[in-house]
Design a protein around this motif. Structure first.
Motif, PDB file in Angstrom:
ATOM      1  N   ALA A  25      -3.374  16.684 -55.084  1.00 37.66           N
ATOM      2  CA  ALA A  25      -2.331  17.185 -54.182  1.00 37.66           C
ATOM      3  C   ALA A  25      -2.802  17.201 -52.738  1.00 37.66           C
ATOM      4  CB  ALA A  25      -1.883  18.576 -54.603  1.00 37.66           C
ATOM      5  N   GLY A  46       6.933  18.688 -51.478  1.00 33.26           N
ATOM      6  CA  GLY A  46       6.017  18.043 -52.412  1.00 33.26           C
ATOM      7  C   GLY A  46       4.800  17.421 -51.750  1.00 33.26           C
ATOM      8  N   LYS A  49       1.906  21.333 -49.051  1.00 30.41           N
ATOM      9  CA  LYS A  49       1.786  22.465 -48.123  1.00 30.41           C
ATOM     10  C   LYS A  49       1.443  23.761 -48.858  1.00 30.41           C
ATOM     11  CE  LYS A  49       6.100  22.073 -46.965  1.00 30.41           C
ATOM     12  NZ  LYS A  49       6.573  20.940 -47.778  1.00 30.41           N
ATOM     13  N   THR A  51       0.231  24.107 -51.795  1.00 28.07           N
ATOM     14  CA  THR A  51      -1.086  23.977 -52.400  1.00 28.07           C
ATOM     15  C   THR A  51      -2.175  24.346 -51.392  1.00 28.07           C
ATOM     16  OG1 THR A  51      -0.232  22.213 -53.798  1.00 28.07           O
ATOM     17  CG2 THR A  51      -2.628  22.368 -53.585  1.00 28.07           C
TER      18      THR A  51
HETATM   19  N1  LIG Z   1       0.261  23.409 -61.078  1.00 24.32           N
HETATM   20  C1  LIG Z   1       0.404  22.124 -60.756  1.00 24.32           C
HETATM   21  N2  LIG Z   1      -0.037  21.153 -61.586  1.00 24.32           N
HETATM   22  C2  LIG Z   1       0.112  19.852 -61.243  1.00 24.32           C
HETATM   23  N3  LIG Z   1       0.661  19.410 -60.122  1.00 24.32           N
HETATM   24  C3  LIG Z   1       1.121  20.322 -59.250  1.00 24.32           C
HETATM   25  C4  LIG Z   1       1.026  21.727 -59.520  1.00 24.32           C
HETATM   26  N4  LIG Z   1       1.560  22.394 -58.483  1.00 24.32           N
HETATM   27  C5  LIG Z   1       1.979  21.446 -57.608  1.00 24.32           C
HETATM   28  N5  LIG Z   1       1.708  20.204 -58.064  1.00 24.32           N
HETATM   29  C6  LIG Z   1       1.988  18.935 -57.371  1.00 24.32           C
HETATM   30  O1  LIG Z   1       1.278  18.916 -56.179  1.00 24.32           O
HETATM   31  C7  LIG Z   1       2.059  18.353 -55.144  1.00 24.32           C
HETATM   32  C8  LIG Z   1       2.178  19.323 -53.982  1.00 24.32           C
HETATM   33  O2  LIG Z   1       2.916  20.456 -54.378  1.00 24.32           O
HETATM   34  P1  LIG Z   1       3.224  21.644 -53.370  1.00 24.32           P
HETATM   35  O3  LIG Z   1       1.965  22.065 -52.737  1.00 24.32           O
HETATM   36  O4  LIG Z   1       3.978  22.666 -54.106  1.00 24.32           O
HETATM   37  O5  LIG Z   1       4.170  20.934 -52.306  1.00 24.32           O
HETATM   38  P2  LIG Z   1       5.017  21.570 -51.127  1.00 24.32           P
HETATM   39  O6  LIG Z   1       4.711  23.015 -51.033  1.00 24.32           O
HETATM   40  O7  LIG Z   1       4.616  20.783 -49.919  1.00 24.32           O
HETATM   41  O8  LIG Z   1       6.443  21.286 -51.443  1.00 24.32           O
HETATM   42  C9  LIG Z   1       3.391  17.982 -55.764  1.00 24.32           C
HETATM   43  O9  LIG Z   1       3.366  16.635 -56.065  1.00 24.32           O
HETATM   44  C10 LIG Z   1       3.445  18.819 -56.998  1.00 24.32           C
HETATM   45  O10 LIG Z   1       4.182  18.158 -57.992  1.00 24.32           O
END
Ligand SMILES: Nc1ncnc2c1ncn2[C@@H]1O[C@H](COP(=O)(O)OP(=O)(O)O)[C@@H](O)[C@H]1O
Ligand SMILES: [Mg+2]
Lengths: 405, 329
Positions: A25, A46, A49, A51
């Motif tokens: 991510a 996605g 951010k 994360t």
């Molecule tokens: N627990 C998880 N396991 C696997 N992939 C994840 C998990 N959480 C988020 N992702 C993936 O990591 C990427 C970033 O997610 P995220 O940080 O939530 O994005 P944002 O907050 O920018 O919308 C995405 O592609 C999402 O599908």
């Protein structure tokens, strides 16, 4: 609260995040948030951010790199030990506690004595205008009030840093604009280092000292809002920042008698590129005959008589006019093909809109948007002449999307 | 096959009959003058349920109360008496049973809910596959009848003098590990604590039920609130008690009440395991003996009245809680 100020820098050094299912991510994220600085992390949904923010908070394990808060490496510290406060998108208020208990919970856990808790909760509720609601349960509050309680819960703690994950996205548009200003003012007043996540580039541009643009887990550019707007490092940043977004088309650079021209509409139109633009994009001057991605913001058009004759684009067919009171947006057809790279897909962040763009690319043209002073709107389907302020043009490598500097 | 057919017919008749009843009542209401229709309609719909509750619950309850003041019921010499109450307050067997019932009420719902909660929390941390397997195993006893479960637990507790083969699970395990046992670890025929050996059966049966509902409730607690607490500096144990439990309180109340009501009716377990002997008797069992073995309806009724009175405080607490919950919404 005010006055009691922790020196806290948040530094991400080459941070990586790989989720257990193998999804990476975050790639090589390095970003330093200075003490007291308000940094916005922005990008399409996605892009990673949340994360990144959750790794700062300690809610998500860090797969690689070093995270510092203050001068300490915090990679292996629990959220509790990191001394940060976080505001969640859903507010995450404790439904069974009153507003006052919600705000005082962290202090209570830290065994701060009762009088001191009351004093600090009162102080925060004064700032946020929550005094009347201290005894209510979150259920009995409006969205805006809940948002304030979530803020209150963060500020009573006087933490090393505030982390906010899209805290305004559940509010209606009007309240969002109001809270945007309030949060920015509050952060300024408290001077607490803040990392704020949003997918809304308008929010990003209006609130922060500095904006970090993230795309697919990679940091694109971190600069002041104005610098991002004026000097985007690549096509993605150029297309993502600004509303309406920058017009971007494939154009050809040519050089004649020491002057640089850009050919549009497949060579039918040739506009002069002044020195001012070449100063900002020096490499563009050396790319005689090359196809590049050129960008021009909607406000950098004007009436034909506002520019030298060599910069007028004639006989554009009007497709749509939007009267917005303070300005007038005119959409018109061009024969210049759009740039349809992955950069653009990410910047548009809307698969349908991108497919429409691809369709336009096939038919060999696209719609440009210009922002004019309000006045008598041109009729749809009529032809207009547009002055192009080419000195503000942006040039990017058509292949890798990097700015031609 | 015949059973299946009659079952289907019964369901069709029951559902169809209810539909028909409401249809007819509604049609009737619509024929009335407008003003009357408005007034009559609510009763047309809640009337049948009220009637059923009245006939099958309220009427017998009142009758029982009435009978508790009567003697020689059903004979021409039936008359008013307070002797049944005298019996209630003086009979040592009844007093012991009341104490036992109280113990059941206090310990069984609490035990089942505590265990169910523990399992729900721990299973939540397993990988999904293991969570499913664990929960299925713990839920399985729910499918066993009280009589069956009591028999199983008789075998669990069984003990034979050293030298003979031990078929009781507990005894066999201890014998295998630590050598022969001169007396059973758990005695269901002596001591004052033997009621607890019987309660264990009910707890075993109900833990699965508690676990399923509590586990669903725990999964419904927003992760955000847990994470917020973590950031606020709460330890996992503090999070459990101060954030999770308060948010599943209504489910805990529902589960506790449901098990409590079941416990009040407990009858089969003492019947099978001890026949109510050795100080393990409960009210429902006494009622059964009085009503059907001795045919003394007056005394049987007074026992039931005592049971109802015992439930009143719990009902009061529950209704109060329920009102608070509703007010919070
Ligand atoms: N627990 C998880 N396991 C696997 N992939 C994840 C998990 N959480 C988020 N992702 C993936 O990591 C990427 C970033 O997610 P995220 O940080 O939530 O994005 P944002 O907050 O920018 O919308 C995405 O592609 C999402 O599908
Ligand atoms: Mg997010």
């Amino acid at each position: 609260m005010e006055g009691e100020h922790n020196m806290a820098k948040v530094v991400m050094d080459d941070i990586q995040k790989v989720y257990p299912d193998g999804t990476q991510a975050i790639f090589d994220l390095s970003l330093a948030i200075e003490d007291g600085e308000f940094v916005i992390l922005v990008g399409p949904s996605g892009c990673g951010k949340s994360t990144a923010l959750r790794m700062v908070a300690g809610l998500e394990e860090i797969s690689g790199g070093k995270m510092y808060i203050g001068d300490k490496v915090v990679n292996d510290l629990s959220p509790k030990e990191r001394d940060i406060a976080m505001v969640f998108q859903s507010y995450a208020l404790y439904p069974h506690m009153s507003v006052a208990d919600n705000m005082g919970f962290a202090l209570k856990l830290a065994k701060v004595d009762k009088d001191e808790i009351d004093r600090r909760v009162k102080e925060a509720s004064d700032i946020l205008g929550l005094n009347e609601y201290l005894h209510r349960k979150p259920k009995a509050l409006s969205g805006g009030q809940r948002q304030r309680v979530a803020m209150g819960r963060a500020i009573v703690r006087s933490p090393m840093a505030f982390l906010m994950d899209e805290p305004l996205s559940n509010l209606d548009a009007k309240l969002r604009v109001q809270m945007r200003a309030e949060i920015a003012a509050l952060q300024n007043r408290l001077g607490v280092t803040t990392l704020y996540v949003t997918h809304d580039q308008v929010e990003a541009m209006t609130m922060g000292d500095r904006v970090a643009v993230l795309r697919a887990g990679r940091l694109q550019q971190a600069d002041s809002p104005q610098t991002l707007y004026d000097r985007p490092d690549n096509l993605f940043v150029a297309g993502f920042i600004g509303s309406p977004s920058m017009n971007i088309a494939v154009g050809k650079l040519s050089k004649e008698e020491g002057k640089v021209y850009v050919e549009l509409d497949r060579g039918e139109v040739k506009l002069e590129v002044p020195e001012a633009a070449l100063d900002r994009y020096p490499k563009a001057a050396e790319m005689n005959g090359a196809e590049v991605a050129l960008g021009i913001r909607p406000e950098h058009f004007g009436p034909p008589d506002s520019v030298p004759p060599g910069q007028v684009w004639r006989n554009r067919k009007v497709e749509l006019v939007e009267m917005l009171g303070s300005e007038m947006l005119v959409h018109y057809h061009t024969a210049s093909p759009p740039v349809v790279t992955e950069d653009m897909r990410a910047a548009i962040d809307d698969d349908e809109a991108f497919e429409a763009l691809q369709e336009q690319a096939r038919t060999g043209g696209q719609t440009f948007t210009s922002r004019f002073e309000p006045g008598k709107p041109p009729a749809v389907d009529s032809q207009i002449d547009v002055g192009v302020k080419t000195e503000y043009m942006h040039f990017f490598d058509a292949e890798n999307g990097l700015a031609l500097r | 096959m015949g059973n299946l057919v009659s079952g289907v017919v019964a369901i069709a008749l029951g559902v169809g009959g209810a539909l028909l009843l409401f249809y007819v009542l509604n049609a009737l209401a619509e024929r009335m003058p407008k003003e009357w229709e408005e007034r009559f309609k609510p009763y047309a719909f809640i009337g049948p349920s009220l009637a059923v509750v009245g006939i099958f619950l309220l009427y017998p309850a009142i009758q029982t109360f009435w009978f508790s003041f009567q003697t020689r019921i059903g004979t021409p010499n039936q008359e008013f008496t307070l002797a049944n109450y005298e019996f209630l307050f003086t009979d040592p067997g009844i007093r012991d049973s009341l104490i036992n019932n109280l113990l059941w009420i206090i310990f069984v719902p609490a035990g089942a809910v505590a265990l169910g909660l523990l399992v729900a929390v721990l299973a939540d941390r397993l990988l999904p596959r293991w969570e499913k397997i664990t929960k299925s195993i713990i839920f399985m006893p729910m499918a066993i009848s009280f009589v069956g479960a009591s028999t199983i637990w008789l075998f669990m507790y069984a003990w034979r003098p050293p030298g003979s083969e031990q078929f009781g699970l507990i005894t066999a395990i201890i014998t295998g590990i630590a050598g022969p046992m001169d007396e059973p670890l758990i005695q269901i025929s002596t001591g004052r604590l033997n009621s607890f050996a019987l309660m264990a059966v009910m707890v075993w049966l109900q833990t699965g039920f508690a676990m399923v509902l509590l586990s669903a409730a725990i999964k419904n607690v927003p992760t955000d609130t847990i994470e917020a607490a973590r950031i606020d500096g709460a330890t996992e144990i503090q999070i459990f008690w101060r954030v999770t439990v308060p948010q599943i309180r209504s489910t805990i109340v529902v589960v506790t009440t449901t098990i409590l009501i079941l416990v009040l009716k407990v009858f089969d377990i003492p019947r099978v395991m001890t026949s109510g002997n050795f100080n393990t008797n409960v009210i429902a069992n006494i009622y059964y003996d009085l009503a059907f073995t001795f045919g003394d309806r007056g005394r049987a009724s007074v026992v039931v009245v005592a049971l109802i009175v015992m439930t009143l405080p719990f009902m009061y607490i529950n209704i109060k809680r329920f009102r608070e919950q509703e007010a919070m919404r």
